[in-house]
Write an enzyme that holds these catalytic residues in place. Structure first.
Site, PDB file in Angstrom:
ATOM      1  N   LYS A 244       0.855  -1.186   0.000  1.00  0.00           N
ATOM      2  CA  LYS A 244       0.000   0.000   0.000  1.00  0.00           C
ATOM      3  C   LYS A 244       0.892   1.237   0.000  1.00  0.00           C
ATOM      4  O   LYS A 244       1.904   1.277   0.706  1.00  0.00           O
ATOM      5  CB  LYS A 244      -0.902  -0.021   1.240  1.00  0.00           C
ATOM      6  CG  LYS A 244      -1.904   1.118   1.313  1.00  0.00           C
ATOM      7  CD  LYS A 244      -2.849   0.990   2.511  1.00  0.00           C
ATOM      8  CE  LYS A 244      -3.888   2.108   2.555  1.00  0.00           C
ATOM      9  NZ  LYS A 244      -4.790   1.990   3.718  1.00  0.00           N
TER      10      LYS A 244
ATOM     11  N   SER B  69      -9.828   2.268   2.733  1.00  0.00           N
ATOM     12  CA  SER B  69      -8.900   2.970   1.881  1.00  0.00           C
ATOM     13  C   SER B  69      -7.906   2.065   1.156  1.00  0.00           C
ATOM     14  O   SER B  69      -7.276   2.513   0.195  1.00  0.00           O
ATOM     15  CB  SER B  69      -8.110   3.999   2.711  1.00  0.00           C
ATOM     16  OG  SER B  69      -7.292   3.338   3.662  1.00  0.00           O
TER      17      SER B  69
ATOM     18  N   SER C 227     -10.205  -0.061   6.957  1.00  0.00           N
ATOM     19  CA  SER C 227      -9.591  -0.001   5.634  1.00  0.00           C
ATOM     20  C   SER C 227      -8.915  -1.267   5.126  1.00  0.00           C
ATOM     21  O   SER C 227      -8.536  -1.315   3.959  1.00  0.00           O
ATOM     22  CB  SER C 227      -8.580   1.144   5.579  1.00  0.00           C
ATOM     23  OG  SER C 227      -9.273   2.337   5.362  1.00  0.00           O
TER      24      SER C 227
HETATM   25  N1  GLN Z   1     -13.305   4.685   5.988  1.00  0.00           N
HETATM   26  C1  GLN Z   1     -12.750   5.167   7.217  1.00  0.00           C
HETATM   27  C2  GLN Z   1     -12.318   6.593   7.056  1.00  0.00           C
HETATM   28  O1  GLN Z   1     -12.587   7.138   6.059  1.00  0.00           O
HETATM   29  C3  GLN Z   1     -11.606   4.288   7.653  1.00  0.00           C
HETATM   30  C4  GLN Z   1     -10.381   4.504   6.861  1.00  0.00           C
HETATM   31  C5  GLN Z   1      -9.224   3.675   7.333  1.00  0.00           C
HETATM   32  O2  GLN Z   1      -9.403   2.657   8.007  1.00  0.00           O
HETATM   33  N2  GLN Z   1      -8.032   4.122   6.994  1.00  0.00           N
HETATM   34  O3  GLN Z   1     -11.733   7.164   7.907  1.00  0.00           O
END
Ligand code: GLN
Length: 483
Positions: free
Chosen positions: A76, A151, A175
């Protein structure tokens, strides 16, 4: 080769049926064919990947290979990797070549794994659909008009499309698990502190955790063996004895007590998702598990609590991007203050700015007690719910996400709808617990459904056992999209 498990790939490499250079090239060719459409990778560097593969081949020839030596793993783009462009999905870091390796990256390097490329992600890991990336949306390989989740959407898409053998993700509120669910792969967020956050670009430091994403629980165990480990450069890294996360994979599940939180099966859950999750629970009963009804009453507050705490921490973490030290600097400005302002206005996208503003607000004098302190208190109550629940069960199960993958653009202008994607995952981060998602069927429009398995602290080996036994009995995890 593209359907082989990590163990099979390792065996083939050690038996010299294929070299790491050949395997890496096979993946690079497949990426060249499919990535233009999927946009799962943001950076490829075949020269660096192949150089690593040559070194791995030498190690294989010398007989000093480890489990992942020679295996191509995608990273990532939140992980700093020396000599690699590391953008975190942002224009702010469009030109940032990292001078050092994140701890997770160096663990993979030491194991002899190949960095196959950097995967696309929501900007600074803020999002649930990958649409906030400065480098464009990622497509779900099961249906290219739909999102892969976020994400870690680039990673999930790449793993599902077989554009890598396995990959990494990070999970602040879901995410790893939510994109794993939406793309029909397996992903695990470890207990907070198991993987070092050193060199992992910070979003919300008290919640961020790195973890593996792959095609099966068995693969995740091998990846976690490499990723986990104490690192003194991260003050929240936990000093624990080295574990073999694959040690319990083959234990039978007789007597396993599965807790089903009533809050996870209430209003808001898609009926197609509910059906697939219920079928998975039925399968677990066949495998010898028993089911216990539990309640996590405070988890209903987890989204509001998260959207106070995560932006608060993000507003502080992101203050380092000022146009001076890293990345983007506005070309025209009048003085120093204007340079900061212009660089940040131009370098950050809308969702990141929204979070910085919310975070700055909840931390400001006069609101700090009302929002930030209050949210911290509720966070403790949420964690306490799990402590109580684990008196009655060994693992908790439920859906990972309330729906299957939605259409690209569908939730773009409604942040609250987007935030609800993580309704079942966020409490796990707030409590610091380990959680994973494994594929358990298909819902509406033939899109994959994820089963969430939540463990008690440091119970990763047991969760992987629970997931692996299900994957021995079913074949959802080995279904692949037609590209
Ligand atoms: N979707 C969540 C956010 O927008 C979690 C994102 C994540 O786990 N990095 O913050």
């Amino acid at each position: 080769m593209f359907e082989s498990s990590l163990k099979q790939l390792g065996d083939a490499l050690r038996a010299k049926k294929i070299s790491s250079v050949e395997l890496t090239q096979l993946y690079l060719d497949r990426i060249a064919t499919h990535n233009p459409e999927l946009n799962a990778y943001v950076t490829l560097n075949p020269e660096m990947s192949l150089a690593q593969a040559r070194t791995a081949d030498e190690r294989l020839a010398a007989g000093s290979a480890e489990a992942l030596t020679g295996i191509p793993v995608a990273q990532k783009d939140i992980f700093c990797a020396k000599g690699w462009l590391t953008t975190c999905g942002s224009k702010m870091l469009h030109n940032f070549v990292s001078p050092y390796d994140a701890h997770v990256i160096s663990q993979f390097n030491n194991a002899g794994a190949i960095n196959l490329g950097k995967t696309n992600m929501d900007e600074f890991a803020m999002g649930s659909s990958n649409e906030t990336s400065y480098y464009g949306a990622v497509k779900n390989p099961w249906d290219k008009t739909r999102v892969p989740g976020g994400s870690s959407g680039g990673t999930a898409s790449a793993v599902a499309a077989r554009l890598c053998a396995a990959a990494t993700g990070t999970d602040t509120g879901g995410s790893i698990r939510q994109p794993a669910a939406l793309c029909g792969i397996s992903g695990l967020k470890p207990t907070y502190g198991v993987c070092s956050r050193y060199g992992m670009i910070a979003f919300a430091s008290s919640l961020d955790q790195a973890g593996p994403m792959g095609r099966s629980a068995e693969d995740l165990a091998l990846l976690l063996n490499t990723m986990a480990g104490f690192d003194e450069r991260d003050s929240t890294s936990l000093q624990r004895d080295k574990e073999d996360y694959a040690r319990d994979l083959n234990k039978p599940l007789n007597g396993l007590r599965i807790g089903l939180p009533k809050e996870f099966f209430a209003e808001g859950l898609g009926s197609d998702v509910a059906k697939a999750v219920e079928a998975a629970i039925a399968e677990y009963k066949k495998l010898g598990a028993t089911v216990v009804d539990i309640s996590l009453p405070n988890t209903r507050l987890s989204i509001p609590v998260y959207y106070v705490l995560a932006p608060a921490e993000a507003s502080s973490n992101l203050s380092r991007f000022d146009g001076v030290r890293y990345g983007y600097r506005a070309p025209d400005y009048t003085d120093l203050a204007d340079m900061y302002e212009q660089s940040r206005s131009q370098g950050f996208g809308a969702e990141v700015k929204r979070r910085i503003m919310i975070g700055t607000y909840v931390l400001s004098h006069g609101y700090y007690d009302a929002y930030y302190i209050q949210a911290q208190k509720i966070r403790r109550l949420i964690a306490q719910d799990f402590v109580e629940a684990y008196k009655h069960c060994d693992v908790i199960m439920g859906p990972t996400s309330p729906s299957t993958a939605f259409k690209l653009g569908e939730k773009g202008d409604d942040p609250v709808q987007m935030y609800l994607s993580d309704i079942y995952t966020i409490a796990v981060n707030l409590a610091g617990l380990p959680g994973m998602s494994i594929p358990c069927g298909f819902g509406e429009n033939d899109m994959p459904v994820g089963l969430q398995i939540i463990g008690n602290y440091f119970d990763e080996a047991r969760m992987l056992n629970v997931a692996h036994q299900y994957q021995l009995a079913t074949d959802w995890h080995s279904r692949a999209p037609q590209l």
